[in-house]
Design an enzyme around this catalytic site. Structure first.
Site, short mmCIF file in Angstrom:
data_model
loop_
_atom_site.label_atom_id
_atom_site.label_comp_id
_atom_site.label_asym_id
_atom_site.label_seq_id
_atom_site.Cartn_x
_atom_site.Cartn_y
_atom_site.Cartn_z
N GLN A 1 13.12 42.58 18.92
CA GLN A 1 12.46 41.57 17.93
C GLN A 1 11.92 42.38 16.97
O GLN A 1 11.73 42.01 15.85
CB GLN A 1 11.57 40.49 18.67
N ARG B 1 17.76 39.80 13.49
CA ARG B 1 18.12 40.35 14.83
C ARG B 1 19.53 40.91 14.97
O ARG B 1 19.62 42.07 16.02
CB ARG B 1 17.92 39.13 16.03
N CYS C 1 8.68 34.63 15.71
CA CYS C 1 10.18 35.22 16.46
C CYS C 1 10.86 33.94 16.85
O CYS C 1 12.11 34.21 17.30
CB CYS C 1 9.58 36.18 17.64
N ASP D 1 3.13 33.58 17.62
CA ASP D 1 4.16 33.26 18.72
C ASP D 1 3.81 32.10 19.42
O ASP D 1 2.45 31.78 19.21
CB ASP D 1 4.23 34.75 19.55
N ARG E 1 17.80 40.58 29.30
CA ARG E 1 16.53 39.93 29.16
C ARG E 1 16.05 39.63 30.73
O ARG E 1 16.84 38.63 31.33
CB ARG E 1 17.12 38.65 28.31
N HIS F 1 9.03 43.38 24.02
CA HIS F 1 10.34 42.76 23.10
C HIS F 1 10.73 43.57 22.08
O HIS F 1 10.60 43.18 20.83
CB HIS F 1 9.97 41.32 22.67
#
Length: 318
Positions: A135, A296, A268, A228, A105, A132
């Protein structure tokens, strides 16, 4: 080991449409029987590096790796100072000899691309500034669970369409045969190259990818509504300025009423009630956000299993 024989997951379109479907099928199977498949038995080690704040990513990867029979080796990126204290290439060479996979990450996409070039083991993007993809696998799994399929489903993303989530929704949704709409203020459109790539993919899967300027128009008849945070990590100083600009794109009851009957809501997380999403929508009956957060783990178990198997096959079963 030759790096170009190893399969990585660095952005959503590293999978073909068929491979994406295979991974989602595997994720559903692993969710149903969490402990039956253990490709990391040994235990094999998975290095997980965090250069950015995390909750769901760390929790889901650590739990998932353990369920696959492996050992999660969590590396604090602030201590490792990858790219500063020593080069990304050197870190990749070291970790590739200690771990069976590397999960990172980090910030710019170029960092994880370089890690993959030198690691010699599969590398997974756990979030970069541009994409991402893990996700999105969780989101697609959630959509499958609640809508039965992704093909032909209309999904609308509201907010900062220039961020990593906007980009990944375009690519992954197009691969899944969805009709993806992104909508946000002027100046916050997706990278034109990403949009063009999504449209190219959609042409082969029966989906579509488009920018729809107005929030109400973008929400009209949508089967899935997504938002988001308006302020991505590292841009917290822009919070006050963005609040006014993005207010018309708040995912609230009015926009949900424009969507198709039975539409579901995704986010998310972390979510900021009263900003990008109203409390009534986030906590309401059409929200499947907690299913999404759980998924996830299942989706990431599936992509790690898939990469290990694919890389093994590409190396002649070593």
């Amino acid at each position: 080991m030759t790096p170009n024989l190893v399969k990585h997951f660095l952005r959503d379109d590293d999978l073909t449409a068929a491979e994406q479907s295979e991974v989602l099928d595997l994720a559903a199977a692993l969710k149903a029987t969490p402990y039956d498949v253990k490709p990391l038995a040994g235990p094999k080690t998975v290095a997980i590096i965090f250069d950015k704040p995390t909750l769901r990513t760390q929790a889901s990867f650590v739990a998932g790796i353990a369920e696959l029979g492996g050992h999660p080796m969590v590396v604090d990126g602030n201590l490792a100072q990858i790219g500063t204290r020593e080069s990304i290439a050197d870190v990749a060479r070291v970790l590739g000899r200690q771990a069976s996979l590397i999960v990172w990450r980090t910030h710019d996409q170029s960092r994880i691309d370089e890690m993959a070039a030198y690691a010699g083991v599969p590398v997974v993007n756990a979030l970069t500034d541009q994409f991402h993809p893990c996700q999105l696998l969780a989101d697609l799994l959630t959509i499958r669970e609640h809508k039965g399929s992704t093909a032909g489903v209309t999904m609308t993303f509201l907010g900062d369409a220039a961020n990593n989530m906007g980009h990944s929704y375009l690519l992954a949704g197009a691969l899944a045969g969805m009709h993806v709409r992104v909508s946000g203020p002027a100046g916050f459109e997706p990278d034109p190259l990403v949009l063009a790539r999504a449209q190219e993919l959609a042409a082969t899967t029966g989906g579509s990818a488009s920018i729809v300027p107005g929030a109400a128009e973008a929400s009209l008849g949508a089967d899935v509504l997504v938002t988001d945070t308006w302020v991505s990590m590292g841009r917290e100083s822009e919070s006050a300025d963005r609040a006014g600009v993005f207010r018309p794109w708040q995912l609230n009851e009015d926009l949900v009423s424009q969507a198709a009957a039975g539409a579901i809501v995704l986010h998310c997380l972390p979510a900021y009630r009263g900003k990008e999403i109203s409390a009534g929508v986030l906590d309401g009956p059409q929200s499947v956000i907690w299913d999404e957060a759980e998924n996830r783990r299942h989706a990431q178990k599936a992509i790690m299993s898939f990469l290990l198997r694919s890389s093994s096959l590409s190396r002649g079963g070593e």
